[in-house]
Write an enzyme that holds these catalytic residues in place. Sequence first.
Site, PDB file in Angstrom:
ATOM      1  N   PHE A 147       0.863  -1.180   0.000  1.00 12.25           N
ATOM      2  CA  PHE A 147       0.000   0.000   0.000  1.00 12.25           C
ATOM      3  C   PHE A 147       0.898   1.228   0.000  1.00 12.25           C
ATOM      4  CE2 PHE A 147      -2.326   3.556   1.742  1.00 12.25           C
ATOM      5  CZ  PHE A 147      -3.452   3.539   0.937  1.00 12.25           C
ATOM      6  N   ASP A 232       9.558   2.992   1.760  1.00 12.32           N
ATOM      7  CA  ASP A 232       8.358   3.770   2.068  1.00 12.32           C
ATOM      8  C   ASP A 232       8.081   3.640   3.562  1.00 12.32           C
ATOM      9  OD1 ASP A 232       5.833   4.758   2.523  1.00 12.32           O
ATOM     10  OD2 ASP A 232       4.934   3.874   0.734  1.00 12.32           O
ATOM     11  N   LYS A 261       2.690  11.435   6.821  1.00 13.51           N
ATOM     12  CA  LYS A 261       1.837  11.232   7.990  1.00 13.51           C
ATOM     13  C   LYS A 261       2.358  11.942   9.235  1.00 13.51           C
ATOM     14  CE  LYS A 261      -0.479   7.067   6.333  1.00 13.51           C
ATOM     15  NZ  LYS A 261      -1.691   7.777   5.864  1.00 13.51           N
TER      16      LYS A 261
END
Length: 408
Positions: A147, A232, A261
């Site tokens: 993801f 990531d 984030k």
Amino acid sequence: MTAPAHARTSADLIRAEEPVLAHNYHPLPVVVARAEGAWVEDVEGRRYLDMLAGYSALNFGHRHPALIQAAHDQLDRLTLTSRAFHNDRLAEFAERLAALAGLDMVLPMNTGAEAVESGIKVARKWAYDVKGVPDGQATIVVAADNFHGRTTTIVSFSTDESARAGFGPFTPGFRIVPYNDLAALEEAVDETTAAVLIEPIQGEAGVIIPDAGYLTGVRELTRRKGCLFIADEIQSGLGRTGRTLAVEHESVVPDVLLLGKALGGGIVPVSAVVARREVMGVLGPGEHGSTFGGNPLAAAVGTAVVELLETGEFQRRADELGVVLREGLDALRGHGVTGFRARGLWAGVDVDPALGSGREISERLMREGILVKDTHGSTIRLAPPLTVTADELRSALGTLEKVLGQAG
């Protein structure tokens, strides 16, 4: 006439969203109005312990005083110039973030998906300008069940049909191999490979932690094959796993690091690509950009986030409280929990499907004052703010035990 928000109930507000908001999310039926630390409060005043923390965007809790102060101070001075001009906050942000990551240069963006897209562009440009891959032939190797976001390019290399179906035609140039499989990765990498792009821990897949040595193997393979290692760390980074970065569990330094984030402190969207100088140096003026990327408000908040991490306090908290989390989950094995994977303050918990789906368990926990989110099947994710206390964590685990017992 529409009633003012403060006069509308949770049910009113949920119903009001239905005709005017795109149905691209299926949130739990709770309407949050206020928050502080690890706790949120709905419009009726009911309190909930937040055990999701915005998928790690709220690593430092809701409204951390130092981050709120940094935002307030900057709001009084300057919020946006665009990158057409310099601003007085960006240099310090880039310097300190690069140092924290152990790399050289920063490309500031806004959302996590933008960081991933930017990392892909940088890798392709590097492949053509430095590695000598023929134009238009660069490939990037990714892992199944990944993801990385939901843009059209990113869903092109997703294996989740709910993210892909109906959004083609897809962007070419990606090869998908099983996660945690070095042999498959070795076979997929060739002279056209610009980079290997992986999550050190796969979050959306259910907090999937690779075998010890996998990240080291990826680092060694990419060096040997002459391509880049892109990590990531948008969910796994910035303290979540008990280290600043999840790759640090194997003392690995990637060529390119993707952050987001938590970098915005739960206040503003802030993301970044951080890379070695010889990689990031391929970009020239006009080849990539963002009006809001690196804006003064984002840089001020991002710098305050880096300052919190520089002390090591939050990494230590995640490491120490991770022991409490693992012990509590281990005690639930065979009592509604069929398995779990955890690192630091992050866990994917597999619930016996006979007791309900992940969504159903999440709704039952919500009714008991605990907020979590399901992922695939009967798996729920636990990722509380790093400011949570041991007592709060034990209370949440006790509530999980209660809910599983009632379901049985």
